[in-house]
Scaffold this active site. Structure first.
Site, PDB file in Angstrom:
ATOM      1  N   GLY A  10       9.367  42.105  24.240  1.00 19.95           N
ATOM      2  CA  GLY A  10       9.954  42.968  23.162  1.00 19.95           C
ATOM      3  C   GLY A  10      10.725  42.430  22.370  1.00 19.95           C
ATOM      4  N   GLU A 103      12.415  36.685  30.601  1.00 19.92           N
ATOM      5  CA  GLU A 103      12.007  36.259  32.037  1.00 19.92           C
ATOM      6  C   GLU A 103      10.649  35.899  32.157  1.00 19.92           C
ATOM      7  OE1 GLU A 103      12.976  39.406  34.793  1.00 19.92           O
ATOM      8  OE2 GLU A 103      13.030  37.862  36.499  1.00 19.92           O
ATOM      9  N   THR A 125      16.769  38.514  25.608  1.00 25.35           N
ATOM     10  CA  THR A 125      16.628  39.821  26.324  1.00 25.35           C
ATOM     11  C   THR A 125      17.752  40.492  25.622  1.00 25.35           C
ATOM     12  OG1 THR A 125      17.400  40.892  28.303  1.00 25.35           O
ATOM     13  CG2 THR A 125      18.072  38.834  28.156  1.00 25.35           C
ATOM     14  N   ASP A 127      18.702  42.939  26.730  1.00 28.33           N
ATOM     15  CA  ASP A 127      19.322  43.807  27.917  1.00 28.33           C
ATOM     16  C   ASP A 127      20.568  42.957  28.377  1.00 28.33           C
ATOM     17  OD1 ASP A 127      17.930  46.241  27.897  1.00 28.33           O
ATOM     18  OD2 ASP A 127      16.408  45.440  29.271  1.00 28.33           O
TER      19      ASP A 127
END
Lengths: 341, 341, 341, 341
Positions: A10, A103, A125, A127
């Site tokens: 993303g 990941e 990431t 997140d």
């Protein structure tokens, strides 16, 4: 040397800052050449490249997204994928590869390294759930965007009598919900790490309504109730594996309305959390990651990824990224709970 | 328990977030009472107090500044000042004190602690130059404000042929200049830690003018040239001990114009760097500092200040703050230099 | 004189600026007194008042929402409602009333005026759909919030291959969608005034996907397809009369995925469009409306509302607001269509 | 047709939006071709051109500045300048010219038109001081930037005891100071149109200090005291004709300190007011100006400039721009005075 660069997964504010730092130091200080691979692993898999030089990275520092494009293509799941990548790297005269991603992307990087490809990884990431680094770039930007949105909801909360729910990103880890919720003074924060008790949530809602202010609930998209307690599921997946609207935020609103008789309204921030110009924190972190990655290549220290520890950039093994998910530890959630209700 | 709270020194985004966290946890979890002292050490010195309860801290999280007011009053420099503070604390039934401030404020706190007052400190400096904590709240906000201003200058730099200088805060340490300059893609960054070579600066300026883009120079207010090299001094002090306009940024502009024959324009950001709503980073950090400070009081662990190490809040000795100034280390400046010119 | 003030309908950035201007000029220049009625018409209906003086309006200029609270209470629909209001105004010694609100609120104001109450109106609608004024405050803020969100989506549109849909406010008029979409460079804009052709929308989507950029579609919540063309309805209403999530944006996403086989993602901005600090435009307009309203009261020119014409504030009849909805005229939509696809 | 486009004078947020609209409608709807002239009138004077097509304008809508570059080159002041421009237009096969700029740029356009060149003008001034249009793009952006800076100063004003001065753009007209000052709640606003009384200013300052808040003074760079009253001049001009730091803001600070004994601090916003991404208002206005300009060319309606009247775009004579300066009228300043002190 000729170095390939790709960005996978993303998009995330700061990717361009990493690319720019890699190229500026690599070309300007070390005299390396670069080749950009388009759309993550699809690029080396299909031999799809683009020019990547000092001119190409001019002006991209403040821009979100990635000039290289991205995708979720996973060569490991493709018959002969890893071999085709090795061949294409050779065809394009690539001596080493810098892979920027999460990941999945770094997992592929690890496998390539195990088969002899010279790879350095940069963790990504939004997140903040990757181990082996204190923070990842993009996270701070996402938290600020979510915080500003929740700040705005306070205005309505002070003027009307409604429960306001803000659904933020975080399928497996509640970092964005936790930080944005703490920063914006949410009355309840719900994260995937701790199944929520809908009775307790409604208690907070009711008690808040007794003041002249309305409750604001921040919920990570992956949060879910204690099993069996509520007819809410975590949200259907659509054909592309993403949570559909009508996810936890919306279902929570319905449940709160049903139980308390008070109106509840949901905002789903969605993609705007990962777009736009990065914050200063993310630009500096991403730039430092890029500098450290090209330095690792220059040092011939492959099979590593860069990471943040305290205020310093360090190198850790590529497998450190893919070990365990970094979730919100209980003591951090307890800090936030002080402000609930 | 009855706990006094005060904020000293220059204002800083996040002060209110600290105060709120102290009161919300202190009153809500531990059942303590609070008294606010106005305007830093002037409050306990003159017995000037204000109500500080849950109602008083409502809605202050996103607001910059400090509801308690601030000043640079230093009781140590006042005959009998420390004694008067001890007396006033007793008069107001104050069992413990939380002092939020920089080197000066925490220095006073240390002296009070040495004379038996139960004090816990919270470090505050917008300049990020306090030891014993990785970062201080307010810094991230200042860096973002400066970065946004420099981002805006890029627009002009792309349209006109002018050297653009942005003077930012940082009398003794160049952290704001370094981070804002790296984040916004400055062509030169000048910091107090490293006297600058005006010949080298003009070289960067000239080389940049050869592209279609104009140079952007970020300079900390405390930066200065190599001794004797330039008729620029660090800036006169006004009657209040502050650097006047006509500081280093403006003098640098004059020198660049004189040497290169190109127009140079200076923007002095001044106080807008320390105003307005804090970023998410600063709100979370300040909130965590506040929670940790009241917990330290509750634990009876006095003579300490809270600090950030990596991702965790720790306690260190009050004297850790006043030991040595935390300046920009050479390797951090070298990272930035990669992008000069 | 003693003047009542109330704010009705949905909250809107700028309400506090109106209130402040009314009180500052009314008290400071004319020497009037004020009484605040809480929660729109519920205040005078139930006699629920609050102090409204210069102290009460301090610091509210930059704050969204309304310190008076708001509601959709409509006294006309309540048996004897208008009479009770008249009685309560008398009880509280109110000589004149300033009513700030949209079509409904001003409709009630008109009825009260017809029954002898001295009323001046201030128009308010975030949707910009009130006649008799060029613009209303709150609209510019909403457009900027929506624009910034769409700006952020561009980042993702440049990095991934997805149709991105942004649903904005606008049940009956497409002003927010039109302005935010034009400002942010949307590839398609859908408004309630013109039923959309889903075939055409998908054509734009497909043609955009042929470039390296993804399509961005801005859709007003009240937009709908040409009759019978698509299984999409305008969105179910919830128990409170509001459009539920799963509205037009989400249904459009499903339809685009079904027809083009490309992923489509929806962001629903919801309440964040009406929250937070007002833009400069809205603060100036709201302040000028407030000044003009209190001046009208001072002049004894009742039964009027204030409005913007060009650069000047004028007075028009209270019924001008409730005459006809101001929708987007065809030539404005055609301007936007130049950039479709 | 082959149409030339140039941008002259100081850069201004929205210039790129005009250029994009001109090209998108001109190429996409009318099938015209374009040639970009670099750096204002220097381009056609020296025959310096760049490619200007749909590809060149992609992604420029949200970017400040101008992709065409700008300068203050005035061909009228150059021997044979106008003739050389006519020749170069012919050489490059230019059928018509769109000139985007302020008083000077449009004055040249008028002279060229008088000598037979087919010209359409687009008004540009960040100061909003051009007649014949209600507003100009760039102004709203500048006002918002200044307002946000002043908002930030309020934080300090609430925490410390200092007079805070913010100097904004406006050499001849006080529009930016007026709107930003009103929007941000300044305690005094000083504009060039009305020489200020330093005694009165100090009175406001003193009275404000009696509250717990500090005074904030917004001053246009061209403001000046009543003649003879103060040793302050409007600011020296530097070698490039611009006001130097040490302008009115700084001198005012010195005077206030001298007279009141209170500390006074100045922020000079400078170029950051004209940089960065345009607001929605400016993007929409600039886009509509661009559309209207190319439509005028298509209609063969030369010698005109476009302008805003109310909510509509109109065409007026090119000389309308250069007639009289549009200054702040007394009734607008009186609105602001209500909030002084």
């Amino acid at each position: 040397m000729r170095i390939g660069v790709l960005t996978g997964g993303g998009d995330c504010p700061g990717l361009n800052a990493v690319i720019r730092a890699v190229v500026r130091k690599g070309a300007g200080v070390y005299g390396h050449e670069f080749v950009g691979f388009r759309d993550g692993w699809r690029g080396p898999l299909e031999g799809d490249t683009m020019t990547l030089d000092v001119q190409a990275v001019r002006g991209i520092l403040p821009r979100g997204g990635t000039i290289l494009g991205s995708s979720r293509t996973n060569p490991i799941k493709i018959e002969g994928g890893v071999e085709r990548i090795k061949e294409n790297l050779e065809t394009h005269g690539v001596d080493a590869l810098i892979a920027i991603g999460g990941e999945d992307t770094l997992g592929v990087a690890k496998q390539l390294f195990d088969r002899g490809v010279k790879v350095v990884g940069v963790p990504k990431t939004i997140d903040n759930d990757l181990n082996a680094t204190d923070y990842t770039f993009g996270f701070d930007t996402a938290v600020n965007i979510a915080m500003e949105a929740i700040d705005r909801l306070h205005t309505t909360a002070e003027s009307h009598h409604r429960a306001l729910i803000c659904e933020v990103m975080g399928r497996h880890a509640g970092w964005i919900a936790l930080h944005a919720g703490m920063a914006a003074g949410a009355n309840v924060i719900l994260i995937p790490e701790k199944p929520f008790d809908i009775d307790k949530v409604c208690e907070y809602v009711e008690s808040r309504f007794k003041t002249r202010y309305s409750p604001i609930i921040v919920v990570a998209e992956g949060a879910h109730p204690i099993e069996g307690q509520m007819a809410v599921q975590t949200g259907d997946l659509d054909a592309f594996g993403h949570v559909r609207l009508g996810g936890v935020g919306e279902r929570l609103a319905q449940e709160i309305e049903r139980r308390t008789g008070k109106e509840a309204r949901t905002t789903v921030l969605g993609h705007i959390q990962r777009g736009g110009t990065p914050t200063a924190y993310d630009r500096v972190l991403a730039t430092r990651f890029g500098l450290a990655a090209i330095t690792a290549v220059h040092d011939g220290d492959y099979g590593k990824m860069v990471g943040l520890q305290g205020t310093e950039i360090v190198r850790v093994g590529l497998d450190a990224a893919t070990a365990e998910l970094k979730t919100v530890p209980p003591h951090r959630y307890e800090e936030a709970e002080v402000f609930f209700g």
